[in-house]
Design a protein around this motif. Structure first.
Motif, PDB file in Angstrom:
ATOM      1  N   ASP A 198      63.734  25.308  13.075  1.00 47.05           N
ATOM      2  CA  ASP A 198      63.943  26.529  13.860  1.00 47.05           C
ATOM      3  C   ASP A 198      64.386  27.730  13.030  1.00 47.05           C
ATOM      4  OD1 ASP A 198      66.529  25.707  13.301  1.00 47.05           O
ATOM      5  OD2 ASP A 198      66.964  25.091  15.345  1.00 47.05           O
ATOM      6  N   GLY A 199      64.001  27.776  11.751  1.00 48.21           N
ATOM      7  CA  GLY A 199      64.400  28.910  10.920  1.00 48.21           C
ATOM      8  C   GLY A 199      63.594  30.166  11.157  1.00 48.21           C
ATOM      9  N   GLY A 200      62.357  30.012  11.663  1.00 46.51           N
ATOM     10  CA  GLY A 200      61.520  31.170  11.946  1.00 46.51           C
ATOM     11  C   GLY A 200      61.290  31.293  13.441  1.00 46.51           C
ATOM     12  N   ALA A 201      60.018  31.444  13.832  1.00 40.53           N
ATOM     13  CA  ALA A 201      59.687  31.499  15.256  1.00 40.53           C
ATOM     14  C   ALA A 201      60.166  30.234  15.950  1.00 40.53           C
ATOM     15  CB  ALA A 201      58.178  31.655  15.435  1.00 40.53           C
ATOM     16  N   LEU A 202      60.644  30.382  17.170  1.00 42.49           N
ATOM     17  CA  LEU A 202      61.006  29.197  17.948  1.00 42.49           C
ATOM     18  C   LEU A 202      59.791  28.583  18.650  1.00 42.49           C
ATOM     19  CD1 LEU A 202      64.502  30.115  19.458  1.00 42.49           C
ATOM     20  CD2 LEU A 202      63.934  28.991  17.287  1.00 42.49           C
ATOM     21  N   PRO A 203      58.927  29.364  19.292  1.00 38.03           N
ATOM     22  CA  PRO A 203      57.766  28.745  19.938  1.00 38.03           C
ATOM     23  C   PRO A 203      56.673  28.429  18.909  1.00 38.03           C
ATOM     24  CG  PRO A 203      58.302  30.897  20.921  1.00 38.03           C
ATOM     25  CD  PRO A 203      59.000  30.804  19.613  1.00 38.03           C
ATOM     26  N   ALA A 204      56.253  27.171  18.845  1.00 41.38           N
ATOM     27  CA  ALA A 204      55.128  26.809  17.982  1.00 41.38           C
ATOM     28  C   ALA A 204      53.856  27.516  18.426  1.00 41.38           C
ATOM     29  CB  ALA A 204      54.928  25.296  17.989  1.00 41.38           C
ATOM     30  N   TRP A 205      53.805  27.927  19.684  1.00 41.11           N
ATOM     31  CA  TRP A 205      52.633  28.613  20.226  1.00 41.11           C
ATOM     32  C   TRP A 205      52.344  29.917  19.500  1.00 41.11           C
ATOM     33  CZ3 TRP A 205      56.038  28.283  25.037  1.00 41.11           C
ATOM     34  CH2 TRP A 205      56.076  26.968  25.524  1.00 41.11           C
ATOM     35  N   PHE A 206      53.334  30.498  18.840  1.00 39.36           N
ATOM     36  CA  PHE A 206      53.131  31.770  18.150  1.00 39.36           C
ATOM     37  C   PHE A 206      52.249  31.621  16.914  1.00 39.36           C
ATOM     38  CE2 PHE A 206      54.459  35.214  15.241  1.00 39.36           C
ATOM     39  CZ  PHE A 206      54.119  36.301  16.039  1.00 39.36           C
ATOM     40  N   SER A 207      52.169  30.406  16.368  1.00 40.57           N
ATOM     41  CA  SER A 207      51.459  30.200  15.108  1.00 40.57           C
ATOM     42  C   SER A 207      49.958  30.060  15.326  1.00 40.57           C
ATOM     43  CB  SER A 207      51.986  28.951  14.399  1.00 40.57           C
ATOM     44  OG  SER A 207      51.161  28.618  13.300  1.00 40.57           O
ATOM     45  N   MET A 208      49.194  31.022  14.820  1.00 44.87           N
ATOM     46  CA  MET A 208      47.740  30.894  14.854  1.00 44.87           C
ATOM     47  C   MET A 208      47.280  29.791  13.903  1.00 44.87           C
ATOM     48  SD  MET A 208      46.325  34.809  15.246  1.00 44.87           S
ATOM     49  CE  MET A 208      47.358  35.530  13.969  1.00 44.87           C
ATOM     50  N   SER A 209      48.007  29.601  12.799  1.00 40.54           N
ATOM     51  CA  SER A 209      47.623  28.568  11.837  1.00 40.54           C
ATOM     52  C   SER A 209      47.649  27.182  12.471  1.00 40.54           C
ATOM     53  CB  SER A 209      48.549  28.606  10.623  1.00 40.54           C
ATOM     54  OG  SER A 209      48.368  29.773   9.865  1.00 40.54           O
ATOM     55  N   ILE A 210      48.706  26.884  13.229  1.00 42.18           N
ATOM     56  CA  ILE A 210      48.782  25.578  13.878  1.00 42.18           C
ATOM     57  C   ILE A 210      47.576  25.369  14.787  1.00 42.18           C
ATOM     58  CG2 ILE A 210      50.050  24.167  15.540  1.00 42.18           C
ATOM     59  CD1 ILE A 210      52.629  25.366  14.476  1.00 42.18           C
ATOM     60  N   ALA A 211      47.270  26.375  15.593  1.00 40.52           N
ATOM     61  CA  ALA A 211      46.149  26.250  16.528  1.00 40.52           C
ATOM     62  C   ALA A 211      44.831  26.065  15.789  1.00 40.52           C
ATOM     63  CB  ALA A 211      46.090  27.481  17.427  1.00 40.52           C
ATOM     64  N   GLN A 212      44.609  26.841  14.731  1.00 41.80           N
ATOM     65  CA  GLN A 212      43.344  26.771  14.013  1.00 41.80           C
ATOM     66  C   GLN A 212      43.206  25.474  13.225  1.00 41.80           C
ATOM     67  OE1 GLN A 212      44.151  30.432  12.027  1.00 41.80           O
ATOM     68  NE2 GLN A 212      42.871  31.666  13.389  1.00 41.80           N
ATOM     69  N   LEU A 213      44.283  25.047  12.586  1.00 44.32           N
ATOM     70  CA  LEU A 213      44.234  23.810  11.799  1.00 44.32           C
ATOM     71  C   LEU A 213      44.069  22.591  12.699  1.00 44.32           C
ATOM     72  CD1 LEU A 213      47.087  24.684   9.292  1.00 44.32           C
ATOM     73  CD2 LEU A 213      44.641  24.561   8.749  1.00 44.32           C
ATOM     74  N   THR A 214      44.690  22.625  13.867  1.00 47.13           N
ATOM     75  CA  THR A 214      44.532  21.529  14.817  1.00 47.13           C
ATOM     76  C   THR A 214      43.107  21.494  15.364  1.00 47.13           C
ATOM     77  OG1 THR A 214      46.869  21.718  15.429  1.00 47.13           O
ATOM     78  CG2 THR A 214      45.437  20.495  16.930  1.00 47.13           C
ATOM     79  N   ALA A 215      42.582  22.667  15.710  1.00 52.36           N
ATOM     80  CA  ALA A 215      41.212  22.736  16.227  1.00 52.36           C
ATOM     81  C   ALA A 215      40.201  22.277  15.188  1.00 52.36           C
ATOM     82  CB  ALA A 215      40.901  24.160  16.671  1.00 52.36           C
ATOM     83  N   ALA A 216      40.486  22.529  13.909  1.00 53.30           N
ATOM     84  CA  ALA A 216      39.581  22.117  12.835  1.00 53.30           C
ATOM     85  C   ALA A 216      39.677  20.629  12.524  1.00 53.30           C
ATOM     86  CB  ALA A 216      39.874  22.931  11.574  1.00 53.30           C
ATOM     87  N   GLY A 217      40.666  19.962  13.118  1.00 56.36           N
ATOM     88  CA  GLY A 217      40.813  18.522  12.921  1.00 56.36           C
ATOM     89  C   GLY A 217      41.505  18.131  11.640  1.00 56.36           C
ATOM     90  N   VAL A 218      42.181  19.081  10.981  1.00 59.27           N
ATOM     91  CA  VAL A 218      42.844  18.769   9.714  1.00 59.27           C
ATOM     92  C   VAL A 218      44.354  18.609   9.866  1.00 59.27           C
ATOM     93  CG1 VAL A 218      41.046  19.802   8.311  1.00 59.27           C
ATOM     94  CG2 VAL A 218      42.947  21.220   9.095  1.00 59.27           C
ATOM     95  N   LEU A 219      44.888  19.004  11.008  1.00 62.13           N
ATOM     96  CA  LEU A 219      46.296  18.801  11.315  1.00 62.13           C
ATOM     97  C   LEU A 219      46.366  17.916  12.551  1.00 62.13           C
ATOM     98  CD1 LEU A 219      49.263  19.545  10.641  1.00 62.13           C
ATOM     99  CD2 LEU A 219      49.042  21.440  12.260  1.00 62.13           C
ATOM    100  N   ALA A 220      46.995  16.746  12.408  1.00 59.27           N
ATOM    101  CA  ALA A 220      46.973  15.768  13.496  1.00 59.27           C
ATOM    102  C   ALA A 220      47.879  16.174  14.646  1.00 59.27           C
ATOM    103  CB  ALA A 220      47.384  14.395  12.963  1.00 59.27           C
ATOM    104  N   ALA A 221      49.054  16.715  14.356  1.00 51.91           N
ATOM    105  CA  ALA A 221      50.016  17.021  15.411  1.00 51.91           C
ATOM    106  C   ALA A 221      51.145  17.849  14.832  1.00 51.91           C
ATOM    107  CB  ALA A 221      50.569  15.744  16.033  1.00 51.91           C
TER     108      ALA A 221
END
Length: 336
Positions: free
Chosen positions: A129-152
């Motif tokens: 929790d050092g940066g953004a609190l909502p993980a939803w703010f991260s475009m990287s998380i969404a894009q990496l998950t959609a690309a199948g390279v980040l499992a969770a």
């Protein structure tokens, strides 16, 4: 419109409901007023005429506690969770590599270096929790998950919105290993690093604490250095003082500190600065040959923009090569 000018506003439907065209919304414009490069959005606080439904799901963990937008979530480690029994007495990561980095922007290049050397590796991102609190703010998380390279993603502490929620970084790491079957964890704060230009006043101090957490749980910490050639602030040129403080002072446990084989005088500077960490950690020299092409390919194939502090791949190549080298080294660990 804010002061007569159009502005982008961001709403989290799980917290405030989903705004519709024509709605009147209550906005927090603090980030816009401060001119922040990261997080420069107006935030929707409420849709006063149409409130979101009351929470109906299970869960007793309250995150962003005692703020107007506190959220109740189901923690993987709480008593009502189906994973509670698995985590109740869990105490070991059984050698799981945990790559620790300062900035959220290190996540994509770390994955690029790792997966180029070891395709198909199951990687879980643990977000403190050092940066953004909502993980939803991260475009990287969404894009990496959609690309199948980040499992969770696992959100820990006051952070929320991951695939799993936990109370602490420790249970976040254990959940990544035991519940999500991670082969590698990447642990870095969410978007929005906070620094004050002082030795200790920066949120990336948590990188040193993450090394300790991984080690005490019998994981294998791999420290990714924050390196820059393009930052205008001298304290961040070469090896950032953030890395030297977090790994050199805060981290009490031993980690593999990845020193990239960057060329020329700048590479010499990075190696000289990294040497200060050698008394406490294992310094691992990792070549960066071919990683620039790897990063370009990842950016194109995954649809994720490589950017740190507004600088792209070509504006601060050493930053991204250093993070990718940490991924490359971790792939080598798994191959043994």
């Amino acid at each position: 419109m804010i002061d007569g000018s159009p502005a982008r506003a961001l709403a989290y439907p799980a917290l405030v409901g989903r705004p519709e065209p024509g709605d009147t919304v209550l906005l927090n414009t603090t980030a816009l007023a401060m001119g922040l490069g990261t997080g420069g959005y107006a935030m929707v606080v409420a849709v006063p005429d149409r409130l979101p439904p009351d929470p109906s799901g299970p869960g007793h963990l309250v995150k962003a506690r005692y703020t107007p937008l506190q959220a109740t979530v189901l923690g993987a480690d709480e008593q009502g969770s189906p994973h509670h029994a698995l985590l109740a007495d869990a105490d070991s990561l059984d050698g799981l590599p945990v790559i620790v980095a300062d900035l959220h922007s290190a996540l994509p290049p770390i994955l690029a270096g790792l997966l180029a050397a070891r395709p198909g590796t199951r990687v879980v991102y643990v977000m403190p929790d050092g940066g953004a609190l909502p993980a939803w703010f991260s475009m990287s998380i969404a894009q990496l998950t959609a690309a199948g390279v980040l499992a969770a993603t696992v959100t820990t502490g006051q952070a929320f919105g991951g695939d799993l929620e936990t109370v602490t970084v420790h249970t976040g790491l254990l959940a990544a290993r035991l519940v999500l079957d991670a082969e590698v964890v990447v642990l870095a704060q969410g978007p929005g690093n906070l620094g004050t230009g002082t030795r200790w006043g920066f949120s990336g101090v948590s990188a040193g604490e993450a090394v300790n957490a991984a080690a005490v749980l019998a994981g294998r910490p791999v420290a990714s250095l924050r390196v820059s050639e393009g930052d205008l602030r001298e304290r961040h040129v070469g090896v950032s003082h953030h890395s030297l403080t977090a790994y050199g002072r805060v981290a009490l446990a031993r980690a593999d500190v990845v020193v990239p084989g960057l060329p020329g005088p700048f590479g010499d500077r990075v190696r000289e600065q990294s040497a200060a960490l050698g008394d406490r950690h294992r310094l691992v020299r990792v070549p960066v040959d071919g990683l620039q092409d790897t990063l370009r390919d990842a950016e194109k194939e995954w649809g994720v923009r490589l950017s740190t502090m507004g600088r792209g791949l070509e504006q601060d190549l050493p930053y991204f090569l250093t993070a990718a080298a940490a991924g490359r080294h971790t792939a080598a660990l798994l191959g043994r």
